[in-house]
Motif scaffolding. Sequence first.
Motif, PDB file in Angstrom:
ATOM      1  N   GLN A  37      12.203   7.627   6.312  1.00 49.09           N
ATOM      2  CA  GLN A  37      13.361   6.600   5.534  1.00 49.09           C
ATOM      3  C   GLN A  37      12.972   4.974   5.985  1.00 49.09           C
ATOM      4  O   GLN A  37      13.132   4.453   5.163  1.00 49.09           O
ATOM      5  CB  GLN A  37      14.678   7.050   5.369  1.00 49.09           C
ATOM      6  CG  GLN A  37      15.047   8.371   4.833  1.00 49.09           C
ATOM      7  CD  GLN A  37      16.442   8.776   4.765  1.00 49.09           C
ATOM      8  OE1 GLN A  37      17.063   8.317   5.728  1.00 49.09           O
ATOM      9  NE2 GLN A  37      16.702   9.475   3.978  1.00 49.09           N
ATOM     10  N   ARG A  38      13.027   4.953   7.281  1.00 45.14           N
ATOM     11  CA  ARG A  38      12.927   3.838   7.753  1.00 45.14           C
ATOM     12  C   ARG A  38      11.490   3.098   7.569  1.00 45.14           C
ATOM     13  O   ARG A  38      11.202   1.928   7.392  1.00 45.14           O
ATOM     14  CB  ARG A  38      12.981   3.772   9.484  1.00 45.14           C
ATOM     15  CG  ARG A  38      12.981   2.295  10.038  1.00 45.14           C
ATOM     16  CD  ARG A  38      13.400   2.455  11.434  1.00 45.14           C
ATOM     17  NE  ARG A  38      12.454   3.328  12.242  1.00 45.14           N
ATOM     18  CZ  ARG A  38      12.837   4.506  12.776  1.00 45.14           C
ATOM     19  NH1 ARG A  38      13.929   5.123  12.550  1.00 45.14           N
ATOM     20  NH2 ARG A  38      12.037   5.324  13.452  1.00 45.14           N
ATOM     21  N   GLU A  39      10.387   3.964   7.481  1.00 48.52           N
ATOM     22  CA  GLU A  39       9.146   3.573   7.131  1.00 48.52           C
ATOM     23  C   GLU A  39       8.957   3.449   5.686  1.00 48.52           C
ATOM     24  O   GLU A  39       7.814   3.009   4.968  1.00 48.52           O
ATOM     25  CB  GLU A  39       7.970   4.589   7.766  1.00 48.52           C
ATOM     26  CG  GLU A  39       7.835   4.225   9.023  1.00 48.52           C
ATOM     27  CD  GLU A  39       6.765   3.327   9.620  1.00 48.52           C
ATOM     28  OE1 GLU A  39       6.310   2.670   8.736  1.00 48.52           O
ATOM     29  OE2 GLU A  39       6.364   3.486  10.523  1.00 48.52           O
ATOM     30  N   ILE A  98      12.504  12.590   0.023  1.00 49.63           N
ATOM     31  CA  ILE A  98      11.420  12.826   0.463  1.00 49.63           C
ATOM     32  C   ILE A  98      10.745  14.143   0.106  1.00 49.63           C
ATOM     33  O   ILE A  98      11.147  15.180   0.238  1.00 49.63           O
ATOM     34  CB  ILE A  98      11.488  12.633   2.071  1.00 49.63           C
ATOM     35  CG1 ILE A  98      11.937  11.349   2.864  1.00 49.63           C
ATOM     36  CG2 ILE A  98       9.864  13.196   2.514  1.00 49.63           C
ATOM     37  CD1 ILE A  98      12.414  11.720   4.173  1.00 49.63           C
ATOM     38  N   GLU A  99       9.770  13.913  -0.798  1.00 52.89           N
ATOM     39  CA  GLU A  99       9.177  14.940  -1.779  1.00 52.89           C
ATOM     40  C   GLU A  99       8.049  15.691  -0.698  1.00 52.89           C
ATOM     41  O   GLU A  99       7.156  14.803  -0.192  1.00 52.89           O
ATOM     42  CB  GLU A  99       8.607  14.709  -2.883  1.00 52.89           C
ATOM     43  CG  GLU A  99       7.661  15.794  -3.632  1.00 52.89           C
ATOM     44  CD  GLU A  99       7.170  15.161  -4.797  1.00 52.89           C
ATOM     45  OE1 GLU A  99       6.477  16.206  -5.629  1.00 52.89           O
ATOM     46  OE2 GLU A  99       7.027  14.021  -4.997  1.00 52.89           O
ATOM     47  N   MET A 153       0.905  -1.212   0.139  1.00 53.34           N
ATOM     48  CA  MET A 153       0.060  -0.034   0.179  1.00 53.34           C
ATOM     49  C   MET A 153       0.864   1.195   0.119  1.00 53.34           C
ATOM     50  O   MET A 153       1.928   1.416   0.696  1.00 53.34           O
ATOM     51  CB  MET A 153      -0.695  -0.076   1.165  1.00 53.34           C
ATOM     52  CG  MET A 153      -1.849   1.134   1.295  1.00 53.34           C
ATOM     53  SD  MET A 153      -3.098   1.117   2.810  1.00 53.34           S
ATOM     54  CE  MET A 153      -4.120  -0.515   2.076  1.00 53.34           C
ATOM     55  N   PRO A 154       0.517   2.257  -0.776  1.00 53.83           N
ATOM     56  CA  PRO A 154       1.503   3.482  -0.890  1.00 53.83           C
ATOM     57  C   PRO A 154       1.505   4.039   0.645  1.00 53.83           C
ATOM     58  O   PRO A 154       0.340   4.348   1.160  1.00 53.83           O
ATOM     59  CB  PRO A 154       0.732   4.528  -2.039  1.00 53.83           C
ATOM     60  CG  PRO A 154      -0.129   3.184  -2.826  1.00 53.83           C
ATOM     61  CD  PRO A 154      -0.407   2.437  -1.921  1.00 53.83           C
ATOM     62  N   LYS A 155       2.506   4.846   0.702  1.00 54.79           N
ATOM     63  CA  LYS A 155       2.700   5.485   2.074  1.00 54.79           C
ATOM     64  C   LYS A 155       2.800   7.091   2.079  1.00 54.79           C
ATOM     65  O   LYS A 155       3.276   7.521   0.964  1.00 54.79           O
ATOM     66  CB  LYS A 155       3.889   5.183   2.865  1.00 54.79           C
ATOM     67  CG  LYS A 155       4.033   3.539   3.402  1.00 54.79           C
ATOM     68  CD  LYS A 155       4.991   3.122   4.014  1.00 54.79           C
ATOM     69  CE  LYS A 155       4.910   1.806   5.036  1.00 54.79           C
ATOM     70  NZ  LYS A 155       6.188   1.381   5.584  1.00 54.79           N
ATOM     71  N   LEU A 156       2.340   7.852   2.896  1.00 51.00           N
ATOM     72  CA  LEU A 156       2.385   9.092   2.829  1.00 51.00           C
ATOM     73  C   LEU A 156       2.751   9.756   4.102  1.00 51.00           C
ATOM     74  O   LEU A 156       2.310   9.298   4.989  1.00 51.00           O
ATOM     75  CB  LEU A 156       0.981   9.835   2.602  1.00 51.00           C
ATOM     76  CG  LEU A 156       0.817  11.414   2.759  1.00 51.00           C
ATOM     77  CD1 LEU A 156       1.725  12.087   1.604  1.00 51.00           C
ATOM     78  CD2 LEU A 156      -0.441  11.854   2.897  1.00 51.00           C
ATOM     79  N   VAL A 194      -0.571   5.938   6.268  1.00 50.17           N
ATOM     80  CA  VAL A 194      -0.057   6.997   6.762  1.00 50.17           C
ATOM     81  C   VAL A 194       0.869   7.091   8.102  1.00 50.17           C
ATOM     82  O   VAL A 194       0.809   6.466   8.942  1.00 50.17           O
ATOM     83  CB  VAL A 194      -1.162   7.944   7.331  1.00 50.17           C
ATOM     84  CG1 VAL A 194      -0.741   9.512   7.578  1.00 50.17           C
ATOM     85  CG2 VAL A 194      -2.222   8.250   6.385  1.00 50.17           C
ATOM     86  N   VAL A 195       2.310   7.662   7.659  1.00 50.20           N
ATOM     87  CA  VAL A 195       3.278   7.634   8.633  1.00 50.20           C
ATOM     88  C   VAL A 195       3.155   9.044   9.146  1.00 50.20           C
ATOM     89  O   VAL A 195       3.413  10.001   8.498  1.00 50.20           O
ATOM     90  CB  VAL A 195       4.571   7.221   7.935  1.00 50.20           C
ATOM     91  CG1 VAL A 195       5.602   7.327   9.377  1.00 50.20           C
ATOM     92  CG2 VAL A 195       4.471   5.999   7.537  1.00 50.20           C
ATOM     93  N   VAL A 196       2.525   9.295  10.622  1.00 49.26           N
ATOM     94  CA  VAL A 196       2.692  10.533  11.168  1.00 49.26           C
ATOM     95  C   VAL A 196       3.903  11.033  12.195  1.00 49.26           C
ATOM     96  O   VAL A 196       4.113  10.002  12.864  1.00 49.26           O
ATOM     97  CB  VAL A 196       1.371  10.516  12.155  1.00 49.26           C
ATOM     98  CG1 VAL A 196       1.156  11.776  12.886  1.00 49.26           C
ATOM     99  CG2 VAL A 196       0.127  10.011  11.297  1.00 49.26           C
ATOM    100  N   ALA A 197       4.261  11.897  11.930  1.00 50.99           N
ATOM    101  CA  ALA A 197       5.188  12.525  12.597  1.00 50.99           C
ATOM    102  C   ALA A 197       4.841  13.413  13.456  1.00 50.99           C
ATOM    103  O   ALA A 197       4.377  14.723  13.000  1.00 50.99           O
ATOM    104  CB  ALA A 197       6.509  13.245  11.785  1.00 50.99           C
TER     105      ALA A 197
END
Length: 286
Positions: free
Chosen positions: A69-71, A125-126, A1-4, A28-31
């Motif tokens: 980057q890890r995700e 990372i764009e 699945m694509p990640k954002l 979704v990877v939330v910072a």
Amino acid sequence: MPKLGLIAGNGRFPFLLLEAARAHSLTVVVAAIKEETDPEIDARAAADPEIHVHWLSLGELSKLIETFQREGVTRATMAGQVKHKQIFSSIRPDWRLAKLLLNLRTRNTDMLLGAIAKVLADEGIELISSTQYLEPLLAKPGVLTQRAPDEEEAKDIAYGRTVARAIAGYDLGQTVVIAAQACVAVEAMEGTDATIERAGTLFRTLEAGDANGEPTTLRRTLTVVKVAKPNQDMRFDVPVIGIGTIDAMQRAGATCLAVEAGRTLLFDPAAITRAADEAGITITVE
């Protein structure tokens, strides 16, 4: 699945973006920023395995990059305000951000965020605009409320747009509060709602009379004008209006709100319009 990747500030904006991204079937990877992000984000992640939350502090640019980057994140967006005073007073930069800050010609928000975007791009990372997923929330031209601006409010809007665009060009703020074609308050680091409240406090003082006890001749209404910057980078600092803005206007005695079409996000437009109508506030979009 694509990640954002989602760099989450305060308020409801990150949650709206989160919902929109999940509707597009994105992981979704939330910072989440410790000083800003609502802890409710953890509850959202607990209920959805495709939401991954990582907490970090303002200034931890290296940790942000390493986390994405890890995700496996190659595209990210910013959503939610980070208070300007936090950025410039409370921040404890790591070595990477400290180096970036030393190389800035000026330390305004646009310059800082633009430099961070470049560092992210250099690391693969764009940074993309949040409006890519929230286009239905962009304000459309017209009068949104039952009441249209009256003649005096229309004059204040015209004058306010001129002033607001001028200050926005210097990255000082995007909001002005006008009365009788006079500028009552200009936004700086405090944010839109605080600017409106400051204008209300000042205007109540004027209404009570000057130093000699003479009442002000200004009409007792305030018009709020919010614009995008002349060269607005929609990747960050997008103009936003929410219920809180209407509440602040009502407390301040403001009766008119003017925003820009296609460059302002309205969080829950129906609720905003309903609250404005109940308060007798007119909202116009041009």
